[in-house]
Motif scaffolding. Sequence first.
Motif, PDB file in Angstrom:
ATOM      1  N   ILE A  61      46.152  38.810  39.156  1.00 31.59           N
ATOM      2  CA  ILE A  61      46.657  39.123  37.561  1.00 31.59           C
ATOM      3  C   ILE A  61      46.992  38.877  37.146  1.00 31.59           C
ATOM      4  O   ILE A  61      46.937  38.390  35.909  1.00 31.59           O
ATOM      5  N   ASN A  93      38.897  42.190  46.018  1.00 26.70           N
ATOM      6  CA  ASN A  93      39.110  43.499  44.793  1.00 26.70           C
ATOM      7  C   ASN A  93      39.606  44.400  45.048  1.00 26.70           C
ATOM      8  O   ASN A  93      40.393  44.926  46.319  1.00 26.70           O
ATOM      9  N   VAL A  94      39.618  45.813  44.589  1.00 24.60           N
ATOM     10  CA  VAL A  94      40.570  46.701  43.958  1.00 24.60           C
ATOM     11  C   VAL A  94      38.935  47.306  46.103  1.00 24.60           C
ATOM     12  O   VAL A  94      37.910  46.731  45.951  1.00 24.60           O
ATOM     13  N   SER A 110      36.038  44.040  40.658  1.00 22.59           N
ATOM     14  CA  SER A 110      37.060  43.084  40.567  1.00 22.59           C
ATOM     15  C   SER A 110      38.405  43.203  40.050  1.00 22.59           C
ATOM     16  O   SER A 110      38.768  43.681  39.615  1.00 22.59           O
ATOM     17  N   ILE A 111      39.254  42.757  40.581  1.00 22.84           N
ATOM     18  CA  ILE A 111      40.845  43.126  40.185  1.00 22.84           C
ATOM     19  C   ILE A 111      41.024  42.141  38.811  1.00 22.84           C
ATOM     20  O   ILE A 111      42.138  43.081  38.168  1.00 22.84           O
ATOM     21  N   SER A 124      43.916  47.720  46.923  1.00 20.69           N
ATOM     22  CA  SER A 124      42.864  46.890  47.666  1.00 20.69           C
ATOM     23  C   SER A 124      42.807  46.803  49.335  1.00 20.69           C
ATOM     24  O   SER A 124      43.881  46.896  49.916  1.00 20.69           O
ATOM     25  N   ILE A 154      49.635  46.715  41.820  1.00 18.81           N
ATOM     26  CA  ILE A 154      48.744  46.794  43.040  1.00 18.81           C
ATOM     27  C   ILE A 154      49.745  47.787  44.090  1.00 18.81           C
ATOM     28  O   ILE A 154      51.169  47.880  43.890  1.00 18.81           O
ATOM     29  N   LEU A 174      47.395  39.041  45.493  1.00 18.32           N
ATOM     30  CA  LEU A 174      47.108  39.414  44.220  1.00 18.32           C
ATOM     31  C   LEU A 174      47.368  39.755  43.388  1.00 18.32           C
ATOM     32  O   LEU A 174      47.105  39.888  41.474  1.00 18.32           O
ATOM     33  N   THR A 225      48.436  49.050  49.496  1.00 22.35           N
ATOM     34  CA  THR A 225      48.155  47.996  50.055  1.00 22.35           C
ATOM     35  C   THR A 225      48.501  47.219  51.224  1.00 22.35           C
ATOM     36  O   THR A 225      49.373  46.985  51.023  1.00 22.35           O
ATOM     37  N   CYS A 258      39.894  44.943  36.943  1.00 19.60           N
ATOM     38  CA  CYS A 258      40.748  46.074  36.240  1.00 19.60           C
ATOM     39  C   CYS A 258      41.384  45.417  35.577  1.00 19.60           C
ATOM     40  O   CYS A 258      42.669  46.093  34.476  1.00 19.60           O
ATOM     41  N   PHE A 260      45.993  49.261  41.501  1.00 17.88           N
ATOM     42  CA  PHE A 260      45.481  49.336  41.608  1.00 17.88           C
ATOM     43  C   PHE A 260      45.377  48.794  43.396  1.00 17.88           C
ATOM     44  O   PHE A 260      46.173  48.539  43.858  1.00 17.88           O
TER      45      PHE A 260
END
Length: 338
Positions: free
Chosen positions: A264, A224-225, A230-231, A219, A249, A260, A252, A234, A217
């Motif tokens: 996760i 957040n993404v 919300s990360i 960010s 990620i 992050l 970013t 996701c 993802f």
Amino acid sequence: MGKQMPETATTFLTHFLQHSGGYGVLDGGFATELERLGADLNDPLWSAKCLLTSPHLVRRVHLDYLDAGANIISTASYQATIQGFEAKGFSRDESENLLRKSVQIAIEARDIYLERCTKDSWDFTETGAGSRRPILIAASIGSYGAYLADGSEYSGEYGDSVTLETLKDFHRRRVQILANAGADLIAFETIPNKLEAQAYAELLDEEGIEIPAWFSFNSKDGINVVSGDSISDCASIADASKQVVAVGINCTPPRYIHGLILSIREVTDKPIVVYPNSGESYDGVTKRWLKSDGMIGEDFVSYVRKWKEAGASLFGGCCRTTPNTIRGIAKALSSKTF
């Protein structure tokens, strides 16, 4: 590495990491390297344009990253879509063959690289045992926003008319083609929102995709993404999919990655993959890279130890990073004092 290693999605990456010293090194920026080599990517197809015009440059970038120490290389298919090729006048068969071509070029580069490896190269163990490091090919899949080329991959704002089914229909054939083209795994990259992550997860299940995948993802706030989803939510979607073997990620700024990773890690035990951009920000409307908080080219290597301690095990770079970036990461990770 091809089909030499594993077995099931759940053990695939575990075995790879065991054979690679406990970590994996991804490649870095692809389109920006093609541009550095002289490619003109001012086109809706972006880096995928080179599958048509300059396949030798695509191969060259793969080889440059392998020489730098990467043992996971991504195909030039991030922006390659059947819909995008058809808009350029190609037939359905021609469009599908171009997707396959992106994997074939990466396989060729790996074969060339392994063939020219010598006992004195970095690719052999320091013990002199002469065992080659495994090399994986990840079939890259960019988001629906990447196809639109309107900057929405950096906002996740697709509008109310784009539904879960819209996204599944858009990606379905592309996923099928790339999953069967000879890559070792699928990299779903720069996922901007929860809806697209859910679409990917359902497609993997509905199509019975056999090769593993990772979800990464992006960010812009470190929480957040980019859509504001919300990360954790996701990452939980990725965690619930049996075919997803890593989550993380990409694209970013490096300074956001540590936090992050911690978010996760709260929702998954799967390996975490991180490949940030250079620290600059991209304006999807003007198609220009801009300074981020006054900084350009943050020092990746200085972050790697912190990311590893936080729980990441796969490291690389995204936009505006180079083979030198990857060389620094690979050397740092292989250091006995790291």
